[in-house]
Design an enzyme around this catalytic site. Structure first.
Site, PDB file in Angstrom:
ATOM      1  N   SER A 228      34.142   7.891  43.258  1.00 39.55           N
ATOM      2  CA  SER A 228      34.824   9.134  42.890  1.00 39.55           C
ATOM      3  C   SER A 228      36.201   9.164  43.532  1.00 39.55           C
ATOM      4  CB  SER A 228      34.007  10.334  43.364  1.00 39.55           C
ATOM      5  OG  SER A 228      34.745  11.535  43.253  1.00 39.55           O
TER       6      SER A 228
ATOM      7  N   TYR B  22      29.521  14.592  49.859  1.00 34.97           N
ATOM      8  CA  TYR B  22      29.759  13.838  48.637  1.00 34.97           C
ATOM      9  C   TYR B  22      30.907  12.848  48.838  1.00 34.97           C
ATOM     10  CZ  TYR B  22      30.532  12.862  43.684  1.00 34.97           C
ATOM     11  OH  TYR B  22      30.672  12.238  42.472  1.00 34.97           O
TER      12      TYR B  22
END
Length: 310
Positions: free
Chosen positions: A185, A198
């Site tokens: 990401s 995350y």
């Protein structure tokens, strides 16, 4: 003293020019690969007969499954929900004619890999897409306010990448070819406040991937980590698409043009431009209370207005 300062300024100026030149060359390569599609069509098929995709029931994983099948590979779909996998498998077989195997597995657990290994036995796996992942909360939040499923997140975002790579890499090494795509990401490129778990889990994927590529590049294996920003999927509550927020299908088609561009890529040109812009923000500003307030107010409002929440 004046001469020394002059030399320092000249050196700094040359360094800045060199950095700008490198970025221009990088963007030029993206433009060339995106619009000219110089990657030979049989390249992906030459890696091997089968592609394995984790998190294949939805979103980016599903899009990779369809696109790789269209490009001539048979596909193994691995995800938690059997009904979704079976529906995707039927559609792929009907639209592409490729062979499809499904493996039901819950990646929030760590006792699933012997079963997966057994079901992959005997397959010539040329491509692995480590796509499965979980985002505890789309909206930014402080660490102690986030959902308490830390172990599940670690198993899904970290353990799955290590274990799945371990399962297929040995056979790729013996065949001296293979492609591993690890879907990380954009929030992995530097620590993101209010997405701490995350961001950290996806940063592990970046470091792990680039270290492995250094180890196995000479053995004919491509290991690439992708760091996209917004892609409209179930995990992002189907955000409205725009010049930055891509559909899963758009992102996947473009990302496959870049498999030979290097060990790290955002996967699409728009996200590369965004990453370049964000890299210009000074660290003190990025980690300031003002920036966190911006995330908690303006960015949260944007997400709530644009998420469809199907």
């Amino acid at each position: 003293m004046g001469e020394i300062l002059e030399q320092v300024f000249i050196s700094v100026g040359l360094l800045v020019c060199l950095v700008c030149l490198v970025k221009c060359v990088r963007f030029s390569r993206y433009l060339l690969l995106n619009y000219c599609k110089v990657l030979p069509r049989p390249f992906l098929r030459s890696m091997g007969q089968w592609a394995v995709i984790t998190g294949a029931g939805d979103g980016i994983g599903k899009a990779y499954s369809f696109e790789l099948a269209r490009r001539g590979l048979n596909v193994v779909l691995i995800s938690r929900t059997l009904e979704k996998l079976q529906a995707v498998a039927r559609e792929i077989e009907w639209t592409t004619g490729s062979r499809v195997k499904v493996i039901q597995a819950d990646f929030t657990r760590d006792d699933i890999y012997e079963c997966i290994k057994e079901k992959l036995k005997g397959l010539e796996i040329g491509i692995l897409v480590n796509n499965v992942g979980m985002l505890p909360n789309l909206l930014p939040s402080y660490f102690l306010s986030a959902p308490d499923d830390i172990q599940s997140l670690i198993h899904c975002n970290v353990t799955s990448v290590v274990k799945m790579t371990q399962l297929v890499l040995k056979h790729m090494e013996s065949r001296r070819k293979g492609l591993i795509l690890n879907i990380s990401s954009g929030v992995a490129l530097f620590p993101w406040p209010l997405y701490s778990m995350y961001s950290a889990s996806k940063a592990f994927m970046c470091v792990f991937s680039k270290a492995l590529q250094a180890e196995y590049r000479a053995k004919g294996i491509i290991i690439q980590v992708l760091t996209p920003y917004a892609v409209s999927t179930a995990m992002t509550k189907y955000l409205n698409t725009n010049i930055i927020t891509k559909t899963a299908e758009e992102f996947v088609r473009e990302s496959l043009n870049y498999v030979t561009i290097g060990d790290e890529t955002c996967g699409c040109l728009a996200h590369e431009v965004l990453a370049g812009f964000l890299s210009l923000i000074p660290a003190w500003a990025f980690y300031s209370n003002a920036f966190q307030r911006l995330l908690l107010t303006r960015y949260t409002s944007y997400l709530k207005q644009n998420a469809k929440g199907r």
